[in-house]
Design an enzyme around this catalytic site. Structure first.
Site, PDB file in Angstrom:
ATOM      1  N   HIS A 183      72.493  57.234 -37.096  1.00  0.00           N
ATOM      2  CA  HIS A 183      72.685  57.409 -39.202  1.00  0.00           C
ATOM      3  C   HIS A 183      73.001  58.342 -38.608  1.00  0.00           C
ATOM      4  CE1 HIS A 183      69.479  59.356 -35.998  1.00  0.00           C
ATOM      5  NE2 HIS A 183      68.622  59.659 -37.202  1.00  0.00           N
ATOM      6  N   ASP A 225      71.385  66.092 -36.837  1.00  0.00           N
ATOM      7  CA  ASP A 225      71.484  66.034 -35.614  1.00  0.00           C
ATOM      8  C   ASP A 225      71.922  65.244 -34.761  1.00  0.00           C
ATOM      9  OD1 ASP A 225      69.196  64.247 -36.221  1.00  0.00           O
ATOM     10  OD2 ASP A 225      67.595  64.992 -34.931  1.00  0.00           O
ATOM     11  N   HIS A 226      72.673  64.096 -35.011  1.00  0.00           N
ATOM     12  CA  HIS A 226      73.797  62.783 -34.941  1.00  0.00           C
ATOM     13  C   HIS A 226      74.752  63.122 -35.306  1.00  0.00           C
ATOM     14  CE1 HIS A 226      69.514  61.114 -33.100  1.00  0.00           C
ATOM     15  NE2 HIS A 226      69.645  61.595 -33.990  1.00  0.00           N
ATOM     16  N   HIS A 283      64.023  53.613 -38.741  1.00  0.00           N
ATOM     17  CA  HIS A 283      63.752  55.036 -39.158  1.00  0.00           C
ATOM     18  C   HIS A 283      62.980  55.575 -40.632  1.00  0.00           C
ATOM     19  CE1 HIS A 283      63.592  59.156 -37.888  1.00  0.00           C
ATOM     20  NE2 HIS A 283      64.927  59.570 -37.636  1.00  0.00           N
ATOM     21  N   ASP A 291      67.479  56.721 -33.627  1.00  0.00           N
ATOM     22  CA  ASP A 291      65.711  57.171 -33.729  1.00  0.00           C
ATOM     23  C   ASP A 291      65.045  55.810 -34.024  1.00  0.00           C
ATOM     24  OD1 ASP A 291      67.319  59.011 -33.473  1.00  0.00           O
ATOM     25  OD2 ASP A 291      66.368  60.529 -34.723  1.00  0.00           O
ATOM     26  N   HIS A 309      66.808  62.135 -26.597  1.00  0.00           N
ATOM     27  CA  HIS A 309      66.226  63.168 -28.168  1.00  0.00           C
ATOM     28  C   HIS A 309      64.768  63.397 -27.941  1.00  0.00           C
ATOM     29  CE1 HIS A 309      65.673  62.374 -32.433  1.00  0.00           C
ATOM     30  NE2 HIS A 309      66.639  62.645 -32.302  1.00  0.00           N
TER      31      HIS A 309
END
Length: 318
Positions: free
Chosen positions: A60, A64-65, A138, A209, A267
């Site tokens: 996604h 942070d990804h 998410h 996530d 994570h």
């Protein structure tokens, strides 16, 4: 097949923990799952041949990804490359890539092919394997991935082939490829006459996530290695629900119900130091005894069933 944990943190990088990213190496092919901040640092420290990353699979578009991806794109332009780089992800990933290229005025000398995922499907295929995407839940559209190999032919029996008067040479290769051949006396010899039972391929799954959903276990069923988010300890389940993440017991339940052989948690919330992570591990192992903690630059070997297992290489001390 090997999986390299390039970063195992969530939300924000820490001095000892980069953001979530996993590199999978299979038969010379390289696949990157997410690309959080610090991805390039771990690639360099592990001395991985990043120049031939074939495809990037993005869960996604939370920062942070994906914040490590622009650097990866520019890094690939520093070498001669003619093969396209495929990037898969949910809606907005194409906009993110195109905007990054334009705003940073990137020099790119190779094709970049971005494909957005709108429904569960096979997104990427290669020789003897495929990658499938499936929905997670998410705070924004998010997907998980599995890389699954096709079954391999059974082991070839040279003695059986010779007894059927098939001479050593090209005919043996044809039999191993599933082709029928003629013996030296003119009789047909089929592959099943000289090959053992088919052997299962390997399966790698990546989940982050998401909130806990029983359907995830079905998607990752039978994984040799499952890399699964574990953001919070069980006592923070209300916070996990609010932020749509999972607790230690929830990710362990997915591993147990899916029949996964090994599960590595990833994570983590930045509230946990590396020492604190043992609490998450203890809670997960009450449900799934094969749970393990992932750490930056951990190397996980994923052998075939009929190979000796060398499970992992501990990352170097920082």
């Amino acid at each position: 097949m090997e999986a390299f944990i390039l970063g195992c943190g969530g939300m924000m990088p820490l001095p000892y923990r980069h953001l979530t990213s996993v590199l999978l190496r299979r038969e010379g092919d390289l696949f990157l799952f997410d690309g959080g901040e610090g991805t390039q640092v771990s690639l360099k420290r592990l001395n991985l041949k990043w120049k031939k990353i074939d495809a990037i699979f993005v869960s996604h578009t939370h920062a942070d990804h994906v914040t490590g991806l622009p650097g990866i794109l520019m890094l690939n332009a520093q070498v001669e490359r003619t093969e396209p780089l495929y990037i898969y992800g949910p809606p907005k990933i194409q906009e993110y890539i195109e905007t990054s290229r334009r705003v940073l005025d990137m020099y790119i000398n190779y094709p970049i092919i971005v494909k957005e995922i709108t429904a569960p499907c096979i997104v990427h295929e290669g020789d003897g394997f495929y990658v499938r995407a499936f929905p997670l839940e998410h705070t924004k559209t998010c997907v998980g991935y599995t890389l699954e190999e096709l079954d391999r032919p059974g082991e070839f029996n040279p003695e059986k082939a010779l007894s059927l008067k098939v001479p050593m040479g090209p005919l043996w290769g044809k039999l191993q490829k599933g082709q029928t051949v003629l013996s030296s006396d003119g009789n047909e010899v089929t592959p099943d006459m000289v090959l053992g039972k088919t052997r299962p391929g390997r399966k790698f799954s990546f989940v982050t996530d998401t909130i806990y959903k029983p359907s995830i276990a079905k998607e990752v069923q039978g994984s040799d290695v499952l890399v699964c988010e574990c953001m919070f300890e069980d006592e923070l389940i209300d916070q996990a629900k609010e932020k749509k993440h999972m607790t230690a017991s929830q990710c362990a339940t997915i591993a147990r119900d899916s029949g996964s052989k090994r599960m590595y948690m990833i994570h983590y919330s930045p509230r946990y130091t590396d020492r604190d992570l043992t609490k998450l591990l203890d809670q997960a192992r009450l449900i799934y005894p094969h749970a393990e903690l992932s750490r930056d630059r951990l190397c996980i070997n994923i052998p075939f069933e009929d190979e000796e297992t060398s499970e992992e290489t501990t990352p170097e001390n920082d």
